[in-house]
Design an enzyme around this catalytic site. Structure first.
Site, mmCIF file in Angstrom:
data_model
loop_
_atom_site.group_PDB
_atom_site.id
_atom_site.type_symbol
_atom_site.label_atom_id
_atom_site.label_comp_id
_atom_site.label_asym_id
_atom_site.label_seq_id
_atom_site.Cartn_x
_atom_site.Cartn_y
_atom_site.Cartn_z
ATOM 1 N N LYS A 171 21.427 -11.112 -67.327
ATOM 2 C CA LYS A 171 21.080 -11.054 -65.895
ATOM 3 C C LYS A 171 22.326 -11.239 -65.026
ATOM 4 C CE LYS A 171 18.690 -11.188 -62.067
ATOM 5 N NZ LYS A 171 18.050 -10.041 -61.450
ATOM 6 N N LYS A 239 24.251 -17.019 -55.393
ATOM 7 C CA LYS A 239 24.027 -17.943 -56.520
ATOM 8 C C LYS A 239 24.265 -17.225 -57.847
ATOM 9 C CE LYS A 239 19.934 -17.842 -57.799
ATOM 10 N NZ LYS A 239 19.016 -17.203 -58.752
HETATM 11 P P1 NAD Z 1 11.621 -17.145 -53.309
HETATM 12 O O1 NAD Z 1 12.495 -18.120 -52.599
HETATM 13 O O2 NAD Z 1 10.887 -16.114 -52.520
HETATM 14 O O3 NAD Z 1 10.507 -17.933 -54.188
HETATM 15 C C1 NAD Z 1 10.721 -19.126 -54.875
HETATM 16 C C2 NAD Z 1 9.394 -19.895 -54.898
HETATM 17 O O4 NAD Z 1 9.559 -21.112 -55.628
HETATM 18 C C3 NAD Z 1 8.892 -20.272 -53.514
HETATM 19 O O5 NAD Z 1 7.527 -19.943 -53.420
HETATM 20 C C4 NAD Z 1 9.083 -21.791 -53.455
HETATM 21 O O6 NAD Z 1 8.095 -22.424 -52.659
HETATM 22 C C5 NAD Z 1 8.890 -22.142 -54.927
HETATM 23 N N1 NAD Z 1 9.529 -23.429 -55.266
HETATM 24 C C6 NAD Z 1 10.806 -23.816 -55.028
HETATM 25 N N2 NAD Z 1 11.010 -25.050 -55.515
HETATM 26 C C7 NAD Z 1 9.838 -25.433 -56.085
HETATM 27 C C8 NAD Z 1 9.417 -26.608 -56.748
HETATM 28 N N3 NAD Z 1 10.260 -27.625 -56.936
HETATM 29 N N4 NAD Z 1 8.151 -26.666 -57.209
HETATM 30 C C9 NAD Z 1 7.314 -25.626 -57.034
HETATM 31 N N5 NAD Z 1 7.648 -24.476 -56.395
HETATM 32 C C10 NAD Z 1 8.894 -24.403 -55.931
HETATM 33 O O7 NAD Z 1 12.543 -16.468 -54.425
HETATM 34 P P2 NAD Z 1 12.271 -15.086 -55.236
HETATM 35 O O8 NAD Z 1 12.934 -13.981 -54.501
HETATM 36 O O9 NAD Z 1 10.856 -15.006 -55.621
HETATM 37 O O10 NAD Z 1 13.191 -15.373 -56.516
HETATM 38 C C11 NAD Z 1 12.787 -16.208 -57.597
HETATM 39 C C12 NAD Z 1 13.807 -16.064 -58.722
HETATM 40 O O11 NAD Z 1 13.847 -14.694 -59.160
HETATM 41 C C13 NAD Z 1 15.235 -16.427 -58.317
HETATM 42 O O12 NAD Z 1 15.899 -17.049 -59.385
HETATM 43 C C14 NAD Z 1 15.856 -15.067 -58.011
HETATM 44 O O13 NAD Z 1 17.256 -15.088 -58.181
HETATM 45 C C15 NAD Z 1 15.156 -14.189 -59.030
HETATM 46 N N6 NAD Z 1 15.025 -12.753 -58.696
HETATM 47 C C16 NAD Z 1 14.660 -12.353 -57.451
HETATM 48 C C17 NAD Z 1 14.547 -10.986 -57.161
HETATM 49 C C18 NAD Z 1 14.157 -10.457 -55.793
HETATM 50 O O14 NAD Z 1 14.328 -9.258 -55.555
HETATM 51 N N7 NAD Z 1 13.634 -11.275 -54.895
HETATM 52 C C19 NAD Z 1 14.793 -10.036 -58.190
HETATM 53 C C20 NAD Z 1 15.110 -10.482 -59.460
HETATM 54 C C21 NAD Z 1 15.233 -11.855 -59.704
#
Ligand code: NAD
Length: 302
Positions: A171, A239
């Site tokens: 990744k 990050k």
């Molecule tokens: P986001 O910020 O939209 O969602 C993260 C979620 O986790 C939120 O709903 C938040 O409330 C929850 N959260 C945070 N801390 C928490 C805790 N301690 N307990 C319970 N819930 C908690 O982020 P995202 O875009 O959904 O990304 C999530 C992961 O996927 C990240 O690592 C990101 O790098 C990866 N990712 C994102 C994408 C994208 O296009 N958005 C694509 C591939 C990978």
């Protein structure tokens, strides 16, 4: 059938969990925002008050959280998954985190006779919604085979990359290619405009040729429309580049282009663009060339 627990219902986790529910898996969910938990309960999922409760109800627990500290807290902290999970269960972290933390999580669960997989994804919000994510998996072959029917609901290109942490290394490589390509598309479209040629037509001309990419297609369009609502937040991509640069240092591998684009992300974030889509990297480059609005101005008017 596996009882699935899902923790972290953000931009990615929400559509992924919804697809599992639609595929008929019994689902228990938890996320920080209780309104989102309630939304899932209405759709037939069970709600939980903390990660431990999710684990108590599940044979497979999936996390989709922002970064390494959140995964450590949710998986191993007080009221964490590890306190509720039964021996013989499977823990799958699909967040993008540091490979060293992923390996520590694998080891902690192994002590409880629980197998773990690191299984970060690529394909963005659209891929999550459509169940077409690329999934890069680290862990044992047996755990991978057990998780395969779940992964097949969430994604299309599902690869067992290697042992614990290998999915996260893949990744990090993915995120380097994406970041550098965003910068390349931003430079190309800005140059086209300054050379007096319509950048929309240039994008059109390049699609289908050797320069074709999903980034030219999706993020190129975002740049043309100044549409920077995330998507993928710039701070999360920064990050990911930190993870890649740390790996580069660990394995004495110079990553000059990645380091350069990471500083451009720093500039975007310092100018108020942390929560914008990562395609907003184009705003940094445009200010270098005296074109367009800054991230601060964009955020103020968005
Ligand atoms: P986001 O910020 O939209 O969602 C993260 C979620 O986790 C939120 O709903 C938040 O409330 C929850 N959260 C945070 N801390 C928490 C805790 N301690 N307990 C319970 N819930 C908690 O982020 P995202 O875009 O959904 O990304 C999530 C992961 O996927 C990240 O690592 C990101 O790098 C990866 N990712 C994102 C994408 C994208 O296009 N958005 C694509 C591939 C990978």
């Amino acid at each position: 059938m596996e009882q699935i627990g899902f923790i972290g219902l953000g931009i990615m986790g929400k559509p992924m969990a919804r697809n599992l529910l639609r595929a008929g898996f019994p689902l228990t969910v938890y996320t920080r925002n209780q309104a989102t938990v309630a939304e899932f309960v209405e759709q037939g999922a069970k709600g939980a008050r903390n990660p431990r409760e999710v684990a108590e109800q599940s044979t497979v627990v999936i996390t989709m959280l922002p970064d390494s500290p959140e995964v450590q807290e949710v998986a191993l902290g007080p009221n964490g998954v590890i306190e509720g999970i039964k021996p013989g269960s499977l823990f799958i972290d699909m967040s993008t985190i540091d490979p060293a933390v992923a390996r520590a999580v694998h080891a902690a669960f192994a002590e409880r006779q629980v197998e773990a997989l690191d299984a970060p994804v690529s394909g963005g919000q659209i891929g999550a919604e459509q169940g077409t994510l690329s999934i890069m998996v680290g862990g044992s072959e047996a755990a991978f085979e057990r998780a395969r029917p779940i992964f097949q609901v969430l994604g299309k290109n599902i690869t067992h990359v290697g042992g614990p942490g290998a999915g996260q290394v893949a990744k990090a490589c993915n995120q380097m290619v994406v970041a550098l390509t965003i910068q390349a598309v931003a430079e190309a479209l800005t140059l086209a405009a300054r050379a007096g040629v319509d950048p929309a037509r240039v994008r059109q001309a390049l699609l289908g040729g050797f320069a074709h990419s999903r980034i030219l297609e999706v993020h190129g369009q975002r740049m043309l429309e100044n549409a920077f609502t995330p998507g993928f937040r710039a701070r999360l991509h920064r990050k990911d580049l930190r993870i890649a640069l740390n790996l580069g240092r660990e394995f004495a591998t110079p990553l000059p282009a990645t380091a350069h684009v990471a500083t451009l992300f720093d500039s975007l974030i310092a100018n108020g663009g942390a929560e914008l889509d990562h395609a907003a990297l184009a705003l940094v480059y445009r200010t270098l060339t005296g074109e367009g609005t800054t991230a601060t101005e964009h955020s103020a008017t968005a």
